[in-house]
Design an enzyme around this catalytic site. Structure first.
Site, PDB file in Angstrom:
ATOM      1  CB  THR A  11      -0.919  -0.019   1.244  1.00 47.28           C
ATOM      2  OG1 THR A  11      -1.629  -1.254   1.239  1.00 47.28           O
ATOM      3  CG2 THR A  11      -1.894   1.125   1.219  1.00 47.28           C
ATOM      4  CB  VAL A  12       3.156   2.753   2.506  1.00 50.68           C
ATOM      5  CG1 VAL A  12       3.991   4.026   2.602  1.00 50.68           C
ATOM      6  CG2 VAL A  12       2.077   2.752   3.585  1.00 50.68           C
ATOM      7  CD  GLU A 123       7.470  13.917   9.771  1.00 56.31           C
ATOM      8  OE1 GLU A 123       8.453  14.618  10.028  1.00 56.31           O
ATOM      9  OE2 GLU A 123       6.507  13.786  10.560  1.00 56.31           O
ATOM     10  CB  VAL A 126       4.643   8.926  14.513  1.00 57.79           C
ATOM     11  CG1 VAL A 126       3.573   9.332  15.526  1.00 57.79           C
ATOM     12  CG2 VAL A 126       5.680   8.032  15.164  1.00 57.79           C
ATOM     13  CD  GLU A 184      -2.503  -3.839   8.754  1.00 58.41           C
ATOM     14  OE1 GLU A 184      -2.259  -4.603   7.807  1.00 58.41           O
ATOM     15  OE2 GLU A 184      -2.243  -2.632   8.734  1.00 58.41           O
ATOM     16  CG  ASP A 195      -0.093   1.036  15.033  1.00 60.95           C
ATOM     17  OD1 ASP A 195       0.798   0.759  14.205  1.00 60.95           O
ATOM     18  OD2 ASP A 195      -0.716   2.106  15.005  1.00 60.95           O
ATOM     19  CE  LYS A 199       1.212   4.471  14.112  1.00 57.80           C
ATOM     20  NZ  LYS A 199      -0.208   4.346  13.731  1.00 57.80           N
ATOM     21  N   GLY A 297      -3.169   5.291   5.628  1.00 57.44           N
ATOM     22  CA  GLY A 297      -3.618   5.321   4.232  1.00 57.44           C
ATOM     23  C   GLY A 297      -2.451   5.508   3.283  1.00 57.44           C
TER      24      GLY A 297
HETATM   25  N1  HSE Z   1      -2.759   0.392  11.416  1.00 53.60           N
HETATM   26  C1  HSE Z   1      -2.321   1.745  11.560  1.00 53.60           C
HETATM   27  C2  HSE Z   1      -3.512   2.621  11.973  1.00 53.60           C
HETATM   28  C3  HSE Z   1      -1.751   2.224  10.244  1.00 53.60           C
HETATM   29  O1  HSE Z   1      -4.650   2.160  11.891  1.00 53.60           O
HETATM   30  O2  HSE Z   1      -3.296   3.746  12.411  1.00 53.60           O
HETATM   31  C4  HSE Z   1      -0.917   3.461  10.345  1.00 53.60           C
HETATM   32  O3  HSE Z   1       0.190   3.327  11.170  1.00 53.60           O
END
Ligand code: HSE
Length: 400
Positions: A11-12, A123, A126, A184, A195, A199, A297
């Site tokens: 994706t990214v 960058e 987070v 996911e 997650d 961060k 995204g």
């Molecule tokens: N799974 C993470 C979220 C993606 O939903 O924020 C971005 O880090």
């Protein structure tokens, strides 16, 4: 001309390639040099128009002296960490969106980058597209940072928003988030708070200058939040939000945690909905500043990755350094030192156990159920001690 290799075209990564190939002229103008995507490393098939750049062997990148910048958008730790180390050791700058690698190994990777005179920038790790790493490390550099708090995970914020706005259960809202491609297939890192924990650790590393490992930070997710809690929070004029927090104590240690909080509806964090993220930073000179935007995204995250690539390209010969010192047990203190008011839902006499409380009501409550917010601020263990003998169904911090 600078040559870029993109590792991981999911994706990214595919967003990074699209932006680099789609904005060649404006990027060259801002970077002061043309940026070429020389390689795309991925084991999967690529779109036909990118096939001439497709490779499957990392050593091609490692051994090509023309490659200046490596973009790591593979995710996970294994191969992503190994290839990052090898790329830096081969004298190439690395840009990544991989928060798992940065949170656990950023200190070491910054050190290798320094030794080799190259950059390691992240960058996008987070807040997706929100500029936060650079503002925190550069624009706010004059400040002693006193506190960070934020909505750092888009998936859980989407789930909570749907529970609050549409009355969906946690399970229904999660299924919807998966359908829309936010969560996911295995959403555990999001919903269990891991997650957001990675961060807040990365932000803390930068803000406080010492490595804080995700293993040192207690993380509680949103799996225990029910529609009853959402209703009671609403009755108190509050919304439930999953917050990452890091607070500097008087002795200099950092108290960090990830947990659901009841946030007053007037607080700007309460207005952050859907997959949006927001981070509030409190510094001794600036007071409070807030950063808001799309935290996840394809293109928002890729935009932050490409900005790092442009930054490196426009500062050739001047290394963009990011660093913090090693961590240790002296850096972090237990989340239990943070006192707060508490929202409690349970069965039994809550006010007898907790003293003065604001009682809460909701329609359709079971006869034995009661809920309240304590007036007294206390640590979690103090609250739990007072509640011995009461059947506790929910215990959630209130953000004041
Ligand atoms: N799974 C993470 C979220 C993606 O939903 O924020 C971005 O880090």
């Amino acid at each position: 001309m600078l040559n870029v290799a993109v590792m991981g075209c999911g994706t990214v990564g595919s967003g990074v390639v699209e932006i680099l190939l789609g904005h060649v002229e404006s990027i060259a103008r801002k970077a002061g040099d043309e940026i070429r995507v020389k390689y795309i490393l991925d084991l999967r098939e690529l779109p036909a128009q990118w096939e001439d750049r497709h490779i499957t062997d990392f050593s091609v990148i490692e051994q090509d002296p023309e490659v200046d910048i490596v973009v790591e958008t593979m995710g996970g730790v294994g191969a992503a960490l190994e290839f990052t180390r090898r790329a830096l050791l081969a004298g190439k700058s690395v840009v990544t969106s991989n928060k798992e690698v940065v949170a656990a190994h950023g200190c070491e990777l910054n050190r290798i980058a320094k030794e080799k005179g190259v950059c390691y920038l992240f960058e996008a790790s987070v807040g997706g597209g929100i500029p936060i790493i650079r503002p925190l490390s550069q624009c706010l550099a004059a400040n002693e940072i006193l506190e960070l708090r934020g909505i750092l995970n888009g998936t859980t914020n989407y789930i909570l928003t749907r529970m609050i706005r549409a009355g969906l259960s946690f399970e229904e809202a999660l299924a919807e988030a998966q359908e829309k491609g936010y969560a996911e297939r295995d959403p555990s890192a999001d919903i269990l708070g891991h997650d957001a924990c990675r961060k807040i650790c990365i932000l803390s590393d930068i803000a406080f200058g010492r490595h804080i490992s995700p293993e040192q930070v207690p993380a509680e997710g949103i799996t225990g939040v029910t529609l009853a809690d959402v209703d009671y929070a609403g009755a108190a004029g509050k919304k439930i939000k999953l917050l990452g927090r890091a607070v500097r104590q008087a002795d200099g240690r950092i108290c960090a945690c990830v947990a659901p909080h009841l946030v007053d509806q007037a607080d700007p964090l309460a207005g952050v909905e859907d997959v949006f993220n927001a981070i509030a930073v409190r510094g001794d000179s600036i007071g409070e500043v807030m950063f808001y935007g799309r935290g996840a995204g394809k293109l928002p995250t890729a935009s932050a990755v490409v900005a790092d690539v442009i930054d490196i390209a426009s500062h050739q010969g001047h290394r963009k350094a990011m660093s913090w010192d090693e961590g240790g047990d002296d850096v972090v203190c237990s989340g239990d030192v943070l006192k707060s008011r508490w929202y409690v839902r349970g069965e039994g006499d809550l006010s007898a156990a907790l003293g003065c409380v604001q009682s809460l009501t909701r329609a359709d409550a079971a006869p034995a159920e009661s809920a309240c917010i304590t007036e007294e601020e206390m640590t979690r263990s103090e609250a739990e001690k007072k509640l011995t003998g009461v059947k506790v169904l929910s215990l959630i911090r209130v953000l004041d």
